[in-house]
Structures are given as C-alpha cells and as structure tokens.
Write an enzyme that holds these catalytic residues in place. Structure first.
Site, PDB file in Angstrom:
ATOM      1  N   SER A 127     101.603  58.329 -17.176  1.00 26.30           N
ATOM      2  CA  SER A 127     102.702  59.274 -17.355  1.00 26.30           C
ATOM      3  C   SER A 127     104.021  58.647 -16.921  1.00 26.30           C
ATOM      4  O   SER A 127     104.344  57.539 -17.343  1.00 26.30           O
ATOM      5  CB  SER A 127     102.381  60.572 -16.595  1.00 26.30           C
ATOM      6  OG  SER A 127     103.255  61.608 -16.958  1.00 26.30           O
ATOM      7  N   ASP A 269      96.720  64.340 -26.163  1.00 29.18           N
ATOM      8  CA  ASP A 269      97.886  64.451 -25.286  1.00 29.18           C
ATOM      9  C   ASP A 269      99.008  65.235 -25.974  1.00 29.18           C
ATOM     10  O   ASP A 269      99.493  64.850 -27.039  1.00 29.18           O
ATOM     11  CB  ASP A 269      98.380  63.048 -24.912  1.00 29.18           C
ATOM     12  CG  ASP A 269      99.310  63.038 -23.706  1.00 29.18           C
ATOM     13  OD1 ASP A 269      99.918  64.081 -23.412  1.00 29.18           O
ATOM     14  OD2 ASP A 269      99.434  61.973 -23.077  1.00 29.18           O
ATOM     15  N   HIS A 302      96.873  65.531 -21.678  1.00 32.45           N
ATOM     16  CA  HIS A 302      97.575  64.537 -20.872  1.00 32.45           C
ATOM     17  C   HIS A 302      96.824  64.203 -19.585  1.00 32.45           C
ATOM     18  O   HIS A 302      96.789  63.039 -19.164  1.00 32.45           O
ATOM     19  CB  HIS A 302      98.972  65.076 -20.548  1.00 32.45           C
ATOM     20  CG  HIS A 302      99.847  64.111 -19.823  1.00 32.45           C
ATOM     21  ND1 HIS A 302     100.306  62.942 -20.389  1.00 32.45           N
ATOM     22  CD2 HIS A 302     100.363  64.134 -18.547  1.00 32.45           C
ATOM     23  CE1 HIS A 302     101.070  62.285 -19.523  1.00 32.45           C
ATOM     24  NE2 HIS A 302     101.117  62.988 -18.402  1.00 32.45           N
TER      25      HIS A 302
END
Length: 340
Positions: A127, A269, A302
C-alpha cells in the site's frame, strides 16, 4: 522486540519549501547492520516499524525460517515520521499538508545515509509503504537491488485521491473522526464478496448486523491506538504518490532505476486496482527486462496482502532464497565486501 532507535534530521526541507526538524525512528531485526544484506520494509498506513516477532504485523512473512529469514538478513524498518509509534506527541506532525510521499522517501534516504547504508538487497512495502518504495527507487536509482511494491502503484490515481479526499473530510469534520474514517476505509480495504463470505447478513442483535459490529470494532480499535494527526498525515502521503511529479515522463524516470522490479497485485483490490498494476507492468516491459508481476487471487481485496501469506510467500521466496544460496551470502564474506 527490537529496540526503537532514533535519528535526528535538522532543517529538513519539504518539496513545497517548508523547513522542519524530523525525528526518524526505526527498528532493526535479524542480523546486525552491515553484517548481512539489508531488507528495508516500509509499513502501510496504520502500521509501524514493529514488523516481526510476537506482535509484529508482518510476522507471517518475516522472521526466523520464514520467507524473509532473519537468520540470514538484516531487516530494517523506519517509521514514517509523525505516525505516533514512538509515543512522543512532540514528534507528531500537525502541518500534514506540507508533506508528500517523496518527502518521506527523502527522509528515509537521509536515514540510510546517516546509517552508512549504501545498498539495499530489497525494499518491500504494501500500500502506501510500497508507494514510498517506488519514490525511493526513483530518488536513488542505484540503491535497491530488488524493488517489491505490493498492492500499490507508482502513482495515486484519481479514484484513490477521491477516497483520500473523503477521508480527509471525515477526519476534519466528524465528531468521531478516527473511528468514522476507519470504518469508511475498511469498506475499501475489503470487497463486497469478502464481507458477504464473512457475515452473510447475520445479526449480532435485533438492531445490529454483524458487519456493522465489525466496522464499529475496527473504528474503536484504531481510535484507541492511533492519533488523528498521524492519520491525517498518512492519508496525505497516500494521496501524493507520484514518481513523475516535477520530473519527466514515467518511461524516462523508470529507465534510470536499476532495480529488479517485482510487482505484486491483487485481483480484487478496490484501492490500487489490478488493471493499473498490469498497465504499469506492460509499460515497464517496453523499456526494462528485469521486471515481473504476480497476482494474488483473493476475495479479500486490498487487505489480501495482510491475509494471503501463502500466496505472497510463494511469489517472494525465490527472491530471498536466491541470495541465501549465493556464494556471496556467507556473512563474513559479505561484511568484508561492503566494508572494502
């Protein structure tokens, strides 16, 4: 747990021209600095430098006899300044809009310089941590042998910026800013399929669905352990990833990066879309041979990079096993080589 250490950086100049004293804290795991190849781990938005051990947030991936084996590697993790992990409120950053992702990469670069680290075997992050990895590679193209950006990209898309804008509005206008922002974020970190699989419209009570109870729990948990200034800053860093800003084209910037680039994307995601990662991979392959991409298959969106450790380890193990098996890996030989 590894001791939290500190580096003082005076008169740091941000990209927009403000000057600030920075306290950069970090932890080292595994082998001593300069005794073995170094792996830099960049933490995600609400993470920190405590990456392995009993309370480490990535201890399924990093540790003794694990994918990133601390018996063979030095593992270094900086805290993004202002994330509050050191517990010192004087080190929080209130002027969060003065910082961007490249500033954090520059601070990390300065930290590496102070620690006399001239090369990294790998830089890995998920991330926002992966985005900082991209920024660091663009800043120092010869620094990293293996760049491993996970569930991230070299830029923040309009979709990501839009959601960060909503997060910032919640953080500045809600009566329960941390809890409300976290609940909103959790719906983006997961997927509709993930929530359906987990809850199936079950109820905790006559007036509360289990999915609502779960969101309340995560909001309350973050509110108890995190600082609103830290969340505002991390959100700002997330929305400002862009290795091309005030530079030239993407192809020109990445052509200078010497790293082997190992992209890891997630098919579900909703934050850093896999389509963007595949487009990045195709663009990279036009100008570089030393790039690959792997895709985690998961319904969990995610957050899959914090859940699907078997898949992630399968992708990453060849990178870290290769160095362990190399004739250059003997620790005494390595130490002599880097101090020559």
């Amino acid at each position: 747990m590894s001791t939290l250490k500190h580096i003082s950086i005076s008169n740091f100049n941000t990209e927009i021209g403000t000057t600030q004293h920075i306290n950069l804290s970090y932890q080292v795991f595994g082998q001593n600095l300069h005794d073995a190849p170094i792996v830099l781990v960049n933490h995600p938005l609400t993470g920190n430098s405590n990456i392995c051990g009993n309370e480490g947030w990535w201890n399924d991936l990093i540790g003794e006899h694990k994918c990133i084996d601390t018996n063979f590697y030095t593992v270094l993790a900086f805290n993004i300044p202002g994330n509050g992990y050191d517990g010192n409120t004087n080190n929080l950053i209130e002027n969060y809009m003065d910082f961007n992702a490249r500033d954090i990469a520059k601070i990390f670069s300065e930290g590496l310089k102070i620690l006399k680290i001239k090369e990294l075997y790998a830089a890995i992050g998920g991330s926002v941590g992966g985005g900082i990895g991209w920024e660091l590679a663009a800043l120092q193209p010869d620094l990293i042998e293996h760049l491993i950006p996970i569930a991230t990209d070299w830029k923040s898309t309009d979709w990501l910026i839009a959601n960060c804008h909503i997060q910032d509005a919640i953080l500045n206008n809600s009566s329960s800013p941390l809890a409300d922002a976290r609940m909103h974020a959790m719906t983006l970190y997961r997927t509709p399929e993930s929530l359906t699989s987990k809850f199936r419209r079950t109820e905790k009570s006559a007036q509360l669905f289990n999915v609502e109870s779960w969101l309340n729990y995560h909001g309350k948990a973050l509110d108890e352990r995190f600082n609103i200034s830290a969340y505002k800053l991390m959100n700002q860093i997330l929305r400002t990833i862009d290795i091309t800003r005030n530079r030239t084209s993407f192809s020109d910037v990445v052509s200078k990066i010497k790293s082997n680039i190992h992209i890891v994307t997630i098919n579900s995601d909703l934050f850093f879309k896999p389509e963007e990662n595949w487009e990045t991979y195709v663009d990279l392959k036009l100008i570089k041979d030393n790039v690959c991409i792997n895709e985690i298959k998961s319904i969990h969106g995610h957050d899959a990079f914090l859940i699907e450790f078997a898949q992630l380890s399968k992708f990453l193990l060849p990178i870290f096993e290769k160095r362990k098996q190399s004739k250059y890996f003997e620790l005494d030989c390595y130490k002599k080589r880097i101090t020559a």
